[in-house]
Design an enzyme around this catalytic site. Structure first.
Site: not given
Lengths: 361, 432, 361, 432
Positions: D136, D139, D254
């Site tokens: 992923q 962030s 998540e």
């Protein structure tokens, strides 16, 4: 019984309590000598079957399982309903049932279910020195001598079940002639849950059950119901706080929009939900005796601490108003403290959990 | 009120100490002197009732020794601060506490900072003598943490003001003669810019004082309803709409409490100290084995509370030492209120818990139940009283939440939150 | 000595440490076998008198009181200065001085003050079973046998002061020929404070002082200095956090403007200041032996817990970056944990405080 | 990849369970089957290495049993959820965990919700087979809690996009073939309205992956530098600038962790459970009397940790029971991440503390000191490793502070904070 409790007993109880014992009525009843409304108790018996929730149908009750009772106690904790609910339904009935004494059951459970008799359990504080109440056979009858410092609804109950020390060990003794007993109403920290000093001067009693072996498990049932009540107390404190934080404006904003309030409110929710998990599990778990004792101890200890903390948080987040007699926050705080001291403090029950871990690991 | 010449004549600290001791020995009842000189303040408390002390107090105050650093015309002796401090220490065993704390710590600083000479001469001497007792009319039901949003209106009516509104959390209002008052004089100004500071006489028809019962069932506070109460313009302190600045001076007393370097009184509202916990725990262990000092968990908890109380006191000592050395106190001076109030709650809660089940019941104070409920706190164990009272410690004088934000901003320098209402007229800002 | 430490020793030490052992240098030294820079140590001796701060002037030191030493240790904690400061100045010198052994002092204190000799104290973990090091007289010389699991700077110190069990009780024994000892460098949680396993295979030693009576008070001095160092650790964690919270922007604002961060930062400050009060009081209090032991125990216990909590808060408030090896937050966290385990854990010292209360109340 | 016909043919839960058990018994190495049927999952772990399982995994995935509720063309069996759940329970003793969690829990939900049929057919089957491993790229150093403020740019270049920026906290990036990526496509739109969702191949010159060492000295995460990395427009999921909405689908994984009703994996990252604490404390008591289970304070602390772990698990059970009964879970489903992460930190810290001083040193892993420092975590006690790793639990997947605010707003309904940047162009909002 017009409208018996069904599957959603918790919801129904919440409605009944909110309707017939709202906060203003709690305030009125707090100032009465009895501390509750006997008429309302009998009416609930007729209309909903409340006093007989846990009593088997053969004795006129609804025979609901402990899980359903716990839901009712949670609702009672939310409104701090003034009634002999814990003393009669939470403590005396489980003890009578556990005693396995069919005659006693036949004699007292039907009037309890009908709302015409209330009962309580007189259990001396342990381990406060020697046995506080002694049972002796005199002329073929059991006679009780001694005192119990604090008995919930001790001044109003129509039947006293006394845990007393008999020559063969602890036993359950029933005193029906309550006028033979010296009963002194006490001022109680929690005015919504009245207690009394009860003194026995050689009064006549009948023995219930063959021995005292049923006592520990019955008291654990009562503890689970106290824990469920504490979940209601904590939930109501959270709800009152959230409602206030949405409406109270300072610095041009609802105080609930400030992170200092949000963080604390979230922590309150965590405690409320963990407490609920503890109480529900203790009320619903199918388990052996050892496991039932464990989950009861864990629930009583955790719920009492969580409720006291959450109630203190509620006072804090209400600011000055939460510190006034007029606001209800203190009633919940005091109930939390009081329940912690009934049937053994958190310290006692944490030690029980600890002993369990000592055995299994 | 002329102070004794021998006190006025004292120049050095040594002379002042000698003169003050001499004055006290001559003007204080002999039993008090005897107790003080044999057993100190504790012994004095044993032989002297509060009422006796109150009755004698004007003699003390008249000597100027209550406020020795104040100028003579205001009731003091005009001594240098160091001289006054030396005398204070020397008189400590005689235990001569000052009365009228809100007069001395709130009204007086405002008058010194922003009052006129006429106001000082009129109000300060009776404050010192405790002839006129003072309280504070600041907080309102809708203005607690956000005091500057207060709504009580003051409207000019010739050479006087008419006050309308509601105040709350007024300590000792039912015993007070005067109050310092904040009221809104310009609703169209930003909230801090439209407030004026007044001195108001409480014995008048427009003032109604209602006692407020707290969760312990006792009355420590009042609500005060103002309905056209009258304040002559001569009782305004500072200029119109400048009251917030004046209030900062009166709030210094409260800030001192926040700083922890003040009297520390707030730390101890509701209950005794941690040392008492050890004794209580030992008593409890003797009465119910396994539940007091003989329980290692109880012992550990009390040990930490006692340690934190020591550190609280050491921190206050650091602040005092810094101030005494003429330096500005550091961050340690900011934590007193937040830490002390939380610590006191934990100490008092622990004390009550040491009672076990007997913290939940006590003998009823009357036969009739409604009378007994009215008298709820009578007979309540002292530890329970302390625990209940202490719940307010983290609210009164600024909530812990607000004070932590203030510490973070003013001491640590963290940035303020954006305030969409900054500079907007008070009238437009949501409240309540 | 060009620029001796004066009254503001703490400030001077902070400047010296910041100049000659900044974070980048700490990272370099962490990766060297010695764990510190011996040249810098000797330079500090010449230029500032650092190694001899607590050594009386007659032995070539500055003879500063404990309060001043504590200020230096607080500065050392703030920068995590890599140096044999604790082992030599904090532990070995106080033990030598407390022993009252004038000959030992004359022999070792001057080279320590001059920076040419470093020293440490080898103290077996108590109460880990029997005595870990035995001292026996063989052919008129003392010989040491046994092991100490962890000795600060044990692999680099030029003089080992060993607390060993002699036939007449515990005593202090000096081993000068460190090559006679098996010293195994250990990987240490805190790479800025190196430790070693030290094994004695009947090595020769000299006895220091007549008996071991000076040991407890000397160890308490070392504890007070560890506590002061922990104040520096906690203060630095707070300062790093505040600086980061002012500069780090999320949601369009510095994160330090959010109340969730402010509330926690204020709580960190409270712990830092209480810790400082504990350490300062312990370093400065004029008190009798009993009281000195009490304040040392309280300071060691409180400061270790406060520093560990504040360091964990620092990691948390830095978010992801605080969890990286590259950021310094973990070095402070690990120092806090490590100091907690040196010379007795918080649990041990809280128990000492508790015993004191037991006696006086 | 056609699933075995006997599995496809199963209709009822009973038939499916029988067919699945039969398939597993026939297609799994006999030692595993034997271990499973005698000792359950624990026994399987004993006889099977991770490498062996990985090597065999495509056989399992090829059967469709890894994702039995997915349609057949995507790699599943098209079973009803209840049937799939029954089979899951029946296979539990065989311990057949799914590989490629980020592919299954992040990429796949996004493709199901917003992907094209072509994208699903292209990417889902290799995800199931673990042929293409996913990570992923969300962030960034400047966009953590405030993910929507991300700065990585995607600029259109014909029928492809060029990506430039830096990502961080990328678990398993060094092992992954593909990543889901959020990048900014319109800096002039408000922050959530200018983001697009892409699938990016990691094996290309514009992508540089650098391992990131954490405080335990280990590498769990990576930084990923994107410098003109190429993404064909066919690998865009959803419409341009609609990526935030797509991400909500991928974030459901998540969110499940946040809700505590998911795998609960995050609760246990770094260390063992509370039951282990009791055993460890007993070992410690035997080794060093007075410092382990025989210390009442240690015992009390561990008892509470164990109790809270029980309540954590009971709360997850309540959530599952509610979902199973077809009702929406209540507030209890929101507290899992905040409570679980804090609890795990406390458990792991307690475990490490039980080691006493030996938590602070361990044998060096190499003779040369610089090598030894590089190998810092080798030889570190497992409890210390767990305690250090667990410090991230309250940060990763949303900090505790942010999650408490979310709980207060979304679950308790407290009002949002005023946001002066609401609706402003991303370009104008301060960041970093």
């Amino acid at each position: 019984m017009d409208e018996p409790f069904g599957t959603d007993v918790g919801d129904l109880a919440a409605t009944v309590f909110a309707d017939s014992c709202p906060p203003a009525r709690v305030r009125e009843l707090m100032a009465t000598p009895a501390g509750y409304d006997p008429d309302a108790w009998r009416r609930w018996a007729r209309e909903t079957g409340l006093p007989g929730l846990g009593i088997p149908a053969e004795y006129g009750g609804l025979g609901l399982p402990l899980g359903a009772l716990a839901d009712v106690f949670e609702a009672a904790g939310r409104t701090l309903v003034c009634a002999p609910l814990f003393s009669t339904v939470g403590a005396a009935v489980p003890l009578l049932l556990a005693s396995g004494d069919a005659e006693a059951a036949k004699q007292w459970l039907p009037p309890i279910a009908a709302g015409t008799l209330t009962a309580t359990v007189a259990l001396p504080d342990a381990p406060d020195g020697g046995p506080a109440v002694r049972a002796e056979r005199v002329d073929g009858r059991w006679r009780l001598t001694g005192r119990v410092e604090r008995v919930v609804d001790g001044a109003t109950a129509g039947l006293l079940l006394v845990v007393a020390e008999a020559p063969d060990g602890p036993g359950i003794f029933a005193v029906e002639d309550v006028t033979s007993v010296a009963r002194t109403p006490l001022m109680s920290l929690d005015l919504t849950r009245r207690q009394a000093l009860v003194e026995f001067g050689g009064v006549a009693a009948v023995r219930v059950g063959a021995d005292g072996s049923a006592i520990p498990a019955a008291l654990d049932v009562a503890r689970v119901l106290l824990a469920a009540e504490l979940v209601g107390v904590a939930q109501q404190c959270l709800d009152l706080t959230v409602a206030y934080a949405k409406q109270r404006v300072q610095f041009g904003r609802p105080i609930g929009s400030f992170q200092a309030v949000k963080q604390r409110a979230a922590e309150m929710l965590i405690k409320v939900e963990l407490a609920r998990s503890a109480a529900r599990h203790a009320a619903e778990a199918e388990a052996d005796a050892d496991e039932r004792a464990l989950v009861a101890a864990l629930a009583k200890a955790y719920c009492a601490e969580a409720a006291a903390t959450v109630a203190a948080d509620a006072i804090q987040l209400h600011g000055g108003i939460g510190f006034t007699w007029e606001h209800d926050a203190h009633l919940y705080y005091k109930r939390a403290i009081t329940n912690d001291e009934i049937l053994g403090s958190s310290a006692t029950h944490w030690a029980r959990v600890s002993d369990h871990l000592d055995r299994v690991f | 009120m002329t102070p004794p010449p021998e006190l006025l004549a004292a120049g050095t600290a040594d002379e002042a100490v000698a003169a003050a001791l001499d004055w006290v020995r001559r003007n204080t009842p002999p039993t008090w002197v005897g107790a003080a000189e044999s057993g100190g303040a504790g012994a004095v408390r044993q032989v002297r009732s509060t009422a006796e002390y109150r009755a004698w107090y004007p003699t003390f105050a008249g000597s100027g020794l209550a406020v020795p650093a104040w100028p003579v015309p205001y009731g003091g002796l005009g001594w240098a601060p160091a001289v006054a401090a030396a005398v204070d220490r020397a008189l400590r065993p005689y235990h001569l506490p000052r009365l009228n704390p809100l007069g001395l710590n709130l009204a007086a600083p405002a008058l010194f900072a922003h009052g006129t000479e006429e106001q000082r001469l009129r109000y300060l001497p009776p404050i010192v003598r405790n002839d006129e007792v003072w309280c504070q009319l600041f907080s309102e039901p809708g203005a607690g943490s956000d005091l500057a949003s207060l709504s009580t209106r003051a409207e000019r009516d010739g050479d006087r003001w008419l006050i309308t509104g509601q105040k709350v959390w007024t300590t000792w209002a039912h015993l007070a003669d005067y109050a310092v008052l904040l009221a809104r004089t310009d609703p169209d100004a930003p909230k801090r810019a439209g407030i004026t500071y007044f001195l108001i006489a409480l014995d008048q028809p427009g003032v109604e004082i209602r006692p407020l019962r707290h969760i312990g069932g006792e009355i420590d506070f009042n609500e005060v309803f103002l309905d056209g109460a009258v304040v002559p313009d001569a009782q305004r302190v500072g200029t119109v709409n400048d009251g917030w600045r004046v209030a900062r001076a009166t709030l210094s007393g409260e800030r001192q409490m926040v700083s922890g370097s003040g009297s520390g009184g707030v730390d101890r509202i509701g209950g005794a100290g941690a040392g008492r916990l050890v004794r209580l725990a030992k008593e409890r262990a003797a009465a119910v084995p396994g539940t007091g000092w003989d329980d290692p968990l109880v012992r550990a908890e009390i040990t930490r509370l006692w340690a934190e109380e020591q550190l609280r006191s050491r921190t206050n000592q650091r602040v005092r030492a810094t101030v005494k050395a003429g330096r500005a106190p550091g961050p340690e001076s900011s934590i007193g209120k937040v830490h002390g109030s939380d610590l006191n709650q934990r100490i008092q809660a622990r004390a009550a818990a040491l009672l076990g089940p007997s913290r939940t019941t006590w003998p009823a104070a009357a036969d009739a139940w409604d009378d007994a409920v009215e008298a709820y706190p009578d007979g309540m164990p002292a530890e329970v009283r302390g625990a209940l009272r202490s719940r307010a410690n983290t609210i009164e004088g600024g909530t812990t939440e607000v004070n932590k934000n203030i510490i973070a901003e003013r001491v640590l320098g963290l940035p303020r939150e954006p305030d969409p209402w900054e500079g907007k007229p008070w009238r437009e800002v949501p409240r309540g």
